[in-house]
Enzyme design. Structure first.
Site, PDB file in Angstrom:
ATOM      1  N   HIS A 193       0.821  -1.222   0.000  1.00  0.00           N
ATOM      2  CA  HIS A 193       0.000   0.000   0.000  1.00  0.00           C
ATOM      3  C   HIS A 193       0.849   1.264   0.000  1.00  0.00           C
ATOM      4  CE1 HIS A 193      -3.782   2.308   1.063  1.00  0.00           C
ATOM      5  NE2 HIS A 193      -4.139   1.491   0.090  1.00  0.00           N
ATOM      6  N   HIS A 228      -2.132   1.702  12.927  1.00  0.00           N
ATOM      7  CA  HIS A 228      -1.691   1.096  11.664  1.00  0.00           C
ATOM      8  C   HIS A 228      -2.125  -0.371  11.651  1.00  0.00           C
ATOM      9  CE1 HIS A 228       0.571   0.328   8.095  1.00  0.00           C
ATOM     10  NE2 HIS A 228       1.790   0.328   8.562  1.00  0.00           N
ATOM     11  N   LYS A 261     -10.731   6.578  19.323  1.00  0.00           N
ATOM     12  CA  LYS A 261     -10.651   6.286  17.895  1.00  0.00           C
ATOM     13  C   LYS A 261     -11.359   4.949  17.691  1.00  0.00           C
ATOM     14  CE  LYS A 261      -7.455   9.417  16.578  1.00  0.00           C
ATOM     15  NZ  LYS A 261      -7.799  10.608  15.808  1.00  0.00           N
ATOM     16  N   MET A 263     -11.491   1.830  15.922  1.00  0.00           N
ATOM     17  CA  MET A 263     -10.532   1.068  15.115  1.00  0.00           C
ATOM     18  C   MET A 263     -11.197   0.426  13.906  1.00  0.00           C
ATOM     19  SD  MET A 263      -7.676   1.495  16.510  1.00  0.00           S
ATOM     20  CE  MET A 263      -7.601   2.869  17.643  1.00  0.00           C
ATOM     21  N   GLY A 264     -10.469   0.458  12.770  1.00  0.00           N
ATOM     22  CA  GLY A 264     -11.023  -0.099  11.538  1.00  0.00           C
ATOM     23  C   GLY A 264     -11.708   0.943  10.686  1.00  0.00           C
ATOM     24  N   PHE A 265     -11.721   2.187  11.190  1.00  0.00           N
ATOM     25  CA  PHE A 265     -12.339   3.280  10.416  1.00  0.00           C
ATOM     26  C   PHE A 265     -11.345   4.413  10.201  1.00  0.00           C
ATOM     27  CE2 PHE A 265     -16.823   2.128  10.151  1.00  0.00           C
ATOM     28  CZ  PHE A 265     -16.927   1.155  11.125  1.00  0.00           C
ATOM     29  N   HIS A 267      -8.735   6.740   7.374  1.00  0.00           N
ATOM     30  CA  HIS A 267      -7.501   6.461   6.631  1.00  0.00           C
ATOM     31  C   HIS A 267      -6.822   7.786   6.295  1.00  0.00           C
ATOM     32  CE1 HIS A 267      -4.745   4.734   3.697  1.00  0.00           C
ATOM     33  NE2 HIS A 267      -5.022   3.582   4.240  1.00  0.00           N
ATOM     34  N   ARG A 276      -9.983  -1.243  -0.901  1.00  0.00           N
ATOM     35  CA  ARG A 276      -9.867  -2.698  -0.712  1.00  0.00           C
ATOM     36  C   ARG A 276     -11.063  -3.286   0.030  1.00  0.00           C
ATOM     37  NH1 ARG A 276      -4.298  -1.640   2.318  1.00  0.00           N
ATOM     38  NH2 ARG A 276      -5.724  -0.067   3.151  1.00  0.00           N
ATOM     39  N   ASP A 318      -8.889  -3.010   7.666  1.00  0.00           N
ATOM     40  CA  ASP A 318      -8.850  -3.755   8.927  1.00  0.00           C
ATOM     41  C   ASP A 318     -10.246  -4.071   9.456  1.00  0.00           C
ATOM     42  OD1 ASP A 318      -6.045  -1.724   9.665  1.00  0.00           O
ATOM     43  OD2 ASP A 318      -6.022  -3.852   9.144  1.00  0.00           O
ATOM     44  N   ARG A 343       2.306  -8.412   4.177  1.00  0.00           N
ATOM     45  CA  ARG A 343       3.025  -7.175   3.837  1.00  0.00           C
ATOM     46  C   ARG A 343       4.530  -7.375   3.666  1.00  0.00           C
ATOM     47  NH1 ARG A 343       1.088  -1.915   4.200  1.00  0.00           N
ATOM     48  NH2 ARG A 343      -0.778  -2.927   3.424  1.00  0.00           N
ATOM     49  N   ARG A 362      16.369  11.861   5.414  1.00  0.00           N
ATOM     50  CA  ARG A 362      16.702  12.649   6.611  1.00  0.00           C
ATOM     51  C   ARG A 362      16.018  14.008   6.487  1.00  0.00           C
ATOM     52  NH1 ARG A 362      17.533  16.632   9.979  1.00  0.00           N
ATOM     53  NH2 ARG A 362      19.267  16.409  11.445  1.00  0.00           N
TER      54      ARG A 362
HETATM   55  C1  SDX Z   1      -3.839   0.893   8.028  1.00  0.00           C
HETATM   56  O1  SDX Z   1      -1.375   4.232   5.395  1.00  0.00           O
HETATM   57  C2  SDX Z   1      -1.834   3.088   5.014  1.00  0.00           C
HETATM   58  O2  SDX Z   1      -1.933   2.781   3.842  1.00  0.00           O
HETATM   59  C3  SDX Z   1      -2.172   2.126   6.148  1.00  0.00           C
HETATM   60  C4  SDX Z   1      -2.877   0.854   5.720  1.00  0.00           C
HETATM   61  C5  SDX Z   1      -1.973  -0.036   4.914  1.00  0.00           C
HETATM   62  O3  SDX Z   1      -2.482  -0.830   4.108  1.00  0.00           O
HETATM   63  O4  SDX Z   1      -0.733  -0.010   5.176  1.00  0.00           O
HETATM   64  O5  SDX Z   1      -4.017   1.188   4.952  1.00  0.00           O
HETATM   65  C6  SDX Z   1      -3.321   0.039   6.929  1.00  0.00           C
HETATM   66  O6  SDX Z   1      -3.094   1.262   8.893  1.00  0.00           O
HETATM   67  C7  SDX Z   1      -5.275   1.347   7.994  1.00  0.00           C
HETATM   68  C8  SDX Z   1      -5.629   2.293   9.194  1.00  0.00           C
HETATM   69  C9  SDX Z   1      -5.843   1.430  10.446  1.00  0.00           C
HETATM   70  N1  SDX Z   1      -6.027   2.289  11.626  1.00  0.00           N
HETATM   71  C10 SDX Z   1      -7.197   2.402  12.256  1.00  0.00           C
HETATM   72  O7  SDX Z   1      -8.244   1.857  11.890  1.00  0.00           O
HETATM   73  C11 SDX Z   1      -7.137   3.251  13.518  1.00  0.00           C
HETATM   74  C12 SDX Z   1      -8.317   4.238  13.563  1.00  0.00           C
HETATM   75  N2  SDX Z   1      -8.119   5.240  12.506  1.00  0.00           N
HETATM   76  C13 SDX Z   1      -7.640   6.542  12.930  1.00  0.00           C
HETATM   77  O8  SDX Z   1      -6.709   6.519  13.971  1.00  0.00           O
HETATM   78  C14 SDX Z   1      -7.277   7.419  11.721  1.00  0.00           C
HETATM   79  O9  SDX Z   1      -8.313   7.337  10.824  1.00  0.00           O
HETATM   80  C15 SDX Z   1      -5.958   7.184  10.994  1.00  0.00           C
HETATM   81  C16 SDX Z   1      -4.810   7.226  11.923  1.00  0.00           C
HETATM   82  C17 SDX Z   1      -5.981   5.876  10.257  1.00  0.00           C
HETATM   83  C18 SDX Z   1      -5.801   8.295   9.967  1.00  0.00           C
HETATM   84  O10 SDX Z   1      -5.885   9.437  10.649  1.00  0.00           O
HETATM   85  P1  SDX Z   1      -5.341  10.865  10.079  1.00  0.00           P
HETATM   86  O11 SDX Z   1      -5.315  10.871   8.611  1.00  0.00           O
HETATM   87  O12 SDX Z   1      -4.074  11.179  10.792  1.00  0.00           O
HETATM   88  O13 SDX Z   1      -6.471  11.788  10.479  1.00  0.00           O
HETATM   89  P2  SDX Z   1      -6.773  12.235  11.955  1.00  0.00           P
HETATM   90  O14 SDX Z   1      -6.430  11.150  12.942  1.00  0.00           O
HETATM   91  O15 SDX Z   1      -6.164  13.567  12.176  1.00  0.00           O
HETATM   92  O16 SDX Z   1      -8.366  12.337  11.931  1.00  0.00           O
HETATM   93  C19 SDX Z   1      -8.980  13.468  11.363  1.00  0.00           C
HETATM   94  C20 SDX Z   1     -10.237  13.649  12.213  1.00  0.00           C
HETATM   95  C21 SDX Z   1      -9.907  13.748  13.701  1.00  0.00           C
HETATM   96  O17 SDX Z   1     -10.930  14.497  14.299  1.00  0.00           O
HETATM   97  P3  SDX Z   1     -10.515  15.919  14.979  1.00  0.00           P
HETATM   98  O18 SDX Z   1      -9.479  15.594  16.031  1.00  0.00           O
HETATM   99  O19 SDX Z   1      -9.923  16.760  13.833  1.00  0.00           O
HETATM  100  O20 SDX Z   1     -11.802  16.457  15.532  1.00  0.00           O
HETATM  101  O21 SDX Z   1     -11.078  12.494  12.097  1.00  0.00           O
HETATM  102  C22 SDX Z   1     -11.167  11.857  13.352  1.00  0.00           C
HETATM  103  C23 SDX Z   1     -10.026  12.348  14.195  1.00  0.00           C
HETATM  104  O22 SDX Z   1     -10.367  12.281  15.573  1.00  0.00           O
HETATM  105  N3  SDX Z   1     -11.015  10.415  13.123  1.00  0.00           N
HETATM  106  C24 SDX Z   1     -11.558   9.477  13.880  1.00  0.00           C
HETATM  107  C25 SDX Z   1     -11.164   8.269  13.311  1.00  0.00           C
HETATM  108  N4  SDX Z   1     -10.393   8.496  12.244  1.00  0.00           N
HETATM  109  C26 SDX Z   1     -10.291   9.831  12.134  1.00  0.00           C
HETATM  110  N5  SDX Z   1     -12.338   9.567  14.973  1.00  0.00           N
HETATM  111  C27 SDX Z   1     -12.733   8.395  15.517  1.00  0.00           C
HETATM  112  N6  SDX Z   1     -12.385   7.175  15.018  1.00  0.00           N
HETATM  113  C28 SDX Z   1     -11.627   7.087  13.930  1.00  0.00           C
HETATM  114  N7  SDX Z   1     -11.296   5.878  13.446  1.00  0.00           N
END
Ligand code: SDX
Length: 382
Positions: A193, A228, A261, A263-265, A267, A276, A318, A343, A362
């Site tokens: 990815h 992640h 957060k 989990m599973g939601f 990106h 996917r 996920d 992966r 760097r």
């Molecule tokens: C993978 O990069 C890749 O390609 C990764 C991956 C791969 O194949 O390698 O696709 C695999 O890691 C998928 C992601 C798995 N992680 C999760 O499911 C963990 C939950 N997701 C979040 O932590 C979040 O969505 C991230 C970390 C995945 C992405 O976050 P960003 O882009 O850094 O955005 P952010 O965290 O700043 O969120 C923006 C806003 C925030 O609200 P505010 O603080 O601005 O009010 O959206 C909210 C976040 O709080 N938000 C969520 C959320 N995801 C975003 N709120 C609650 N639950 C969530 N899951």
């Protein structure tokens, strides 16, 4: 330098080029060496996709036969690796077990290469190292689960392809074709990815001319985090917390009030859904039917509908993978090690690509600490 010059988390920063995969949030698509991942998942064994990621082309029938023969010849878990895993506490996290096992393999495979300048290896050596890790990871992952369950180790079967053998190693019984197909699809979807956190970690380590095993160990450390790869394990913990579909609303009220957060939601790159998910959801649906578990489908769809309607944040890979691995019978703690087994193909393809066109990674930092100050009694040398 102004604050908006700083891209925290490197969000939106294009750090380098890659020919391995193309993630396109605009069209919500993912290409591996030009092929849509949906097409690969529907038509290819995972071995062929591993070959594609490393070599840039799908294998011919004879190339696939040779690749499979080499993969089968390298499935066995070395005694030193078993001993290293057995030396860990039985309740060590499986990600730590796999990280340790890869580290031991790396130390053995590079033993005698005293000069650090030679550790990086040649492209041919690293391609061989990549395939050997690809071949042995199912034995490492399944050994960990069987050890935790107090079950005796199962030896690989040369009459089974990669996915079927992985299931055989884990459960010690002839896997059903429906399960093999769903598992094979999940491996392909998890394989690659672009510059996700763990892959970029591998590229950073590779950019210093460190060895492939050090880069993979670093990538495993990055993948473990619940933001992640660890998210697929965390999804199952959430399902266990909620219990049944009628518990979703109340659970979500509390979780969002606690600013958790989910989990599973979400990106970093896909903002209108992960390309996917439809393919993995179809695999999950086939498992729900195979195991007759409509309750899982109901909980899955209720939580998705409720969270998307409240926050407009969509599932990532996920989300369907967690319940799918649970239905197949994997321990929740084994989910992210499965992600490693997939992966390893993407990570090593990126390691090879970084080595082929390297520049030390760097970045800069903007200082926001205290102003310069001095030690009172300090007298500079004259
Ligand atoms: C993978 O990069 C890749 O390609 C990764 C991956 C791969 O194949 O390698 O696709 C695999 O890691 C998928 C992601 C798995 N992680 C999760 O499911 C963990 C939950 N997701 C979040 O932590 C979040 O969505 C991230 C970390 C995945 C992405 O976050 P960003 O882009 O850094 O955005 P952010 O965290 O700043 O969120 C923006 C806003 C925030 O609200 P505010 O603080 O601005 O009010 O959206 C909210 C976040 O709080 N938000 C969520 C959320 N995801 C975003 N709120 C609650 N639950 C969530 N899951």
């Amino acid at each position: 330098m102004s604050d908006n010059d700083i891209k925290k988390g490197l969000a939106g920063v294009v750090a380098d080029v890659t020919a391995i995969s193309k993630v396109n949030p605009e069209t919500n698509s993912l290409l591996y060496r030009g092929y849509p991942v949906q097409e690969l998942a529907a038509t290819q064994p995972f071995e062929a996709v591993a070959y594609l990621l490393w070599h840039g082309e799908l294998p011919t029938a004879s190339e696939l036969a040779d690749f499979r023969a080499t993969e089968r010849a390298n499935r066995a878990l070395a005694p030193e690796v078993k001993a290293a895993i057995d030396a860990l506490p039985i309740d060590s996290h499986p990600m730590d077990e796999v990280r340790t096992a890869v580290s031991v393999i790396g130390a053995i495979e590079t033993a005698g290469i005293g000069n650090v300048l030679d550790a990086v290896g040649t492209p041919e050596q690293n391609l061989e190292r990549s395939l050997k890790l690809f071949a042995v990871l199912p034995a490492i992952v399944s050994y960990g689960q069987r050890r935790r369950r107090g079950q005796r180790i199962v030896e690989s079967r040369d009459d089974l392809d990669y996915a079927a053998n992985f299931l055989w190693l884990t459960f010690g019984e002839e896997p059903d074709a429906v399960v093999v197909d769903a598992f094979n699809r999940s491996m392909i979807l998890y394989a690659e990815h672009s510059f996700n956190a763990s892959t970029f970690t591998a590229r950073v380590i590779t950019s210093t001319l460190s060895d492939l095993y050090s880069a993979v160990v670093g990538a495993i450390g990055a993948l473990k985090g619940p933001l992640h790869g660890g998210a697929n394990e965390a999804v199952m913990h959430i399902f266990d917390e909620i219990g049944t579909a009628d518990g979703v609303k109340g659970w979500l009220d509390r979780a969002l009030a606690e600013k958790r957060k989910i989990m599973g939601f979400g990106h970093r790159v896909y903002k209108r859904g992960d390309s996917r998910v439809p393919t993995m959801k179809a695999a999950l649906d086939s498992l729900v039917q195979h195991y007759d578990r409509p309750d899982v489908a109901e909980l899955y769809s209720t939580l998705e509908d409720e969270f998307v309607s409240r926050k407009g944040i969509y599932p990532n890979l996920d989300y369907p993978s967690g319940p799918a691995y649970n239905l197949i019978g994997y321990d929740t703690l084994t989910f992210t090690p499965l992600f490693i087994a997939a992966r390893i193909t993407g990570w090593t393809a990126h390691i090879l690509e970084q080595q082929a066109s390297n520049a030390l990674i760097r970045p800069l930092s903007a200082y926001n600490g205290v102003d310069e100050r001095h030690i009172q009694e300090y007298e500079p040398d004259t």
